[in-house]
Enzyme design. Structure first.
Site, short mmCIF file in Angstrom:
data_model
loop_
_atom_site.label_atom_id
_atom_site.label_comp_id
_atom_site.label_asym_id
_atom_site.label_seq_id
_atom_site.Cartn_x
_atom_site.Cartn_y
_atom_site.Cartn_z
N ARG A 31 0.83 -1.20 0.00
CA ARG A 31 0.00 0.00 0.00
C ARG A 31 0.87 1.26 0.00
NH1 ARG A 31 2.56 2.10 3.28
NH2 ARG A 31 2.57 1.93 5.55
N GLU A 37 -0.84 10.11 8.57
CA GLU A 37 0.31 9.32 9.03
C GLU A 37 0.45 9.38 10.54
OE1 GLU A 37 1.47 6.79 7.27
OE2 GLU A 37 2.04 8.19 5.70
N HIS A 38 0.65 8.20 11.11
CA HIS A 38 0.74 8.04 12.57
C HIS A 38 -0.56 8.47 13.25
CE1 HIS A 38 4.88 6.62 12.79
NE2 HIS A 38 5.10 7.40 11.75
N ASP A 40 -3.33 6.16 12.83
CA ASP A 40 -4.16 4.95 13.00
C ASP A 40 -4.18 4.46 14.44
OD1 ASP A 40 -1.56 3.86 12.80
OD2 ASP A 40 -2.13 2.26 11.39
N GLY A 126 11.13 -3.44 3.11
CA GLY A 126 11.66 -2.34 3.93
C GLY A 126 11.53 -0.98 3.26
N GLY A 128 8.72 0.82 3.17
CA GLY A 128 7.59 1.57 3.72
C GLY A 128 6.31 1.38 2.91
N SER A 130 4.61 -1.55 3.07
CA SER A 130 3.91 -2.65 3.74
C SER A 130 4.11 -4.02 3.11
CB SER A 130 2.41 -2.35 3.83
OG SER A 130 2.22 -1.23 4.61
N SER A 131 5.36 -4.35 2.86
CA SER A 131 5.64 -5.69 2.34
C SER A 131 5.23 -6.75 3.37
CB SER A 131 7.12 -5.84 1.99
OG SER A 131 7.93 -5.50 3.10
N ASP A 176 -2.21 -0.85 7.52
CA ASP A 176 -1.57 -1.61 6.44
C ASP A 176 -2.31 -2.91 6.14
OD1 ASP A 176 0.20 0.42 6.89
OD2 ASP A 176 1.70 -0.82 7.87
C1 GLA Z 1 3.44 1.85 9.82
C2 GLA Z 1 2.40 1.08 10.64
C3 GLA Z 1 1.00 1.66 10.42
C4 GLA Z 1 0.99 3.17 10.62
C5 GLA Z 1 2.12 3.85 9.85
C6 GLA Z 1 2.24 5.30 10.16
O1 GLA Z 1 3.21 1.64 8.46
O2 GLA Z 1 2.41 -0.28 10.29
O3 GLA Z 1 0.08 1.02 11.27
O4 GLA Z 1 1.03 3.49 11.98
O5 GLA Z 1 3.38 3.22 10.12
O6 GLA Z 1 1.13 5.99 9.70
#
Ligand code: GLA
Length: 389
Positions: A31, A37-38, A40, A126, A128, A130-131, A176
């Site tokens: 995704r 961001e930060h 959830d 790695g 960012g 969401s692998s 994610d």
């Molecule tokens: C990572 C976490 C998510 C979210 C983001 C920041 O991807 O897995 O749950 O907190 O950081 O938005």
């Protein structure tokens, strides 16, 4: 590689490894988070989309009882998981995402058959994007398909999140795994992380695109820093006397300023602002107000850089380059995406300028940092899919 090509590839790899064609093929996407961001794990809003990069598994029932064999075709490594007892953490490290999901199904009383599996992933590791969530949701989809028992997609996302908490040690939020399980082609997903209600935000105007810029840097600190941010947010909520920062606002924060450390204050400032920006950006995108949405993306980045302190020089460099190209050059907005400390930036751009923008960002980023970026466009993709089942 398209999903169809990827499926054909992993089917051929399965045949090579196990000497027969696979019975099932399932996939789950990575995704990119457009904004939010930060937020959830603060019960706020997020606005991610599934991307056209996938974890994919081809599988069949195995003749060896009590075991799941998973062959990673990318790194030519095989993991064997003993399912005759409760599954625990083990090696190789990547197998823990799979182990965690299998353990989650075992805890629900699901009887999992012995399996032979070939897997691959086109989600950068790695980066960012969401692998790990893609791998978890892919595994959950395989278990559902092999047992013939689908679970509610929200439950599936939560099961995958628990796997990440307990088997990978990352106290992540729900974004994610949620988007990987519930993504829809052509739409962003506005997710209320408190009620877990989702709203589709169509993003199918061919004149705009989302450009993903991988800085190709990964700062190893991220695990501990993530947990620290989460704890700071909880501390702020406690001082403000609310269940989570979702219930806070700037009017409450100011009078409480002297009751909290300067750092905790700034963390809360970011989260309160970011939750509002996310809801506003969804409105802008619905109204095709790309300039408005782009401004919010830049504001999000500044806040993540200065108040939340999860950016890094390389991400800041990408955003500065984007700002220098500006609306005139076809960029509406740009920001870091995901947890931070490296990984990817996302830019909202005019489709007709994608080629020029890609060249310019690649060249300027190389000059500024000495690093080659990886840049690609993705349309909003569908969430977890059964390709053969
Ligand atoms: C990572 C976490 C998510 C979210 C983001 C920041 O991807 O897995 O749950 O907190 O950081 O938005």
């Amino acid at each position: 590689m398209t999903l169809t090509e990827l499926a054909a590839h992993v089917a051929a790899e399965f045949q090579k490894k196990y000497g027969r064609p696979p019975r099932w093929i399932v996939a789950a996407p990575g995704r990119v988070n457009v904004i939010g961001e930060h937020t959830d794990y603060n019960d706020g809003f997020v606005l991610p989309m599934a991307i056209e990069r996938y974890a994919i598994m081809a599988a069949d029932v195995s003749a060896v009882p009590g075991k799941i064999s998973i062959h990673d075709t990318q790194f030519a490594e095989t993991a064997t998981i003993d399912i005759s007892a409760p599954v625990a953490k083990g090696t190789p490290k990547w197998s823990n995402y799979i182990r965690g999901v299998i353990a989650g199904f075992q805890n629900r009383g699901v009887k999992i058959p012995a399996l032979d599996v070939a897997m691959n992933s086109t989600v950068p590791i790695g980066g960012g994007l969401s692998s790990s969530a893609a791998l978890e949701v892919c595994t959950a989809t395989l278990v559902e398909t092999a047992t013939g028992k689908a679970i509610d997609p929200v439950e599936k996302a939560l099961l995958a999140q628990t796997a990440e908490h307990e088997f990978a040690g990352v106290p992540c939020g729900i974004m994610d795994q949620f988007i990987s399980a519930l993504g829809r082609e052509g739409s962003l997903l506005l997710l209320d992380c408190r009620s877990r209600k989702t709203e589709l935000v169509p993003m199918d105007d061919p004149s705009v695109a989302l450009l993903i810029v991988n800085t190709n840097v990964k700062h190893e600190l991220s695990g501990g820093e993530y947990a620290a941010r989460r704890a700071e947010c909880e501390a702020a909520a406690k001082i403000l006397g609310v269940a989570s920062l979702r219930d806070a606002n700037f009017e409450m924060l100011e009078p409480a300023k002297n009751k909290m450390s300067e750092v905790v204050y700034r963390r809360a400032w970011h989260v309160i602002g970011e939750i509002a920006r996310t809801v506003d950006a969804a409105k802008n995108i619905r109204a095709s107000d790309w300039i408005g949405a782009g401004k919010l993306m830049y504001a999000s980045h500044n806040s993540l850089r200065d108040d939340y302190e999860v950016s890094c020089d390389e991400l800041d460099a990408v955003v500065e380059i984007a700002e220098s190209i500006g609306n005139k050059g076809g960029i509406y907005g740009c920001r870091m995406t995901g947890g931070g400390f490296g990984g990817c930036a996302v830019a909202l751009v005019k489709t007709e300028n994608v080629e020029d923008i890609t060249k310019k960002i690649a060249a300027d980023y190389k000059t500024k940092t000495g690093i080659e970026a990886t840049i690609f466009v993705s349309r909003p993709a569908a969430g977890a899919t059964v390709i053969k089942g």
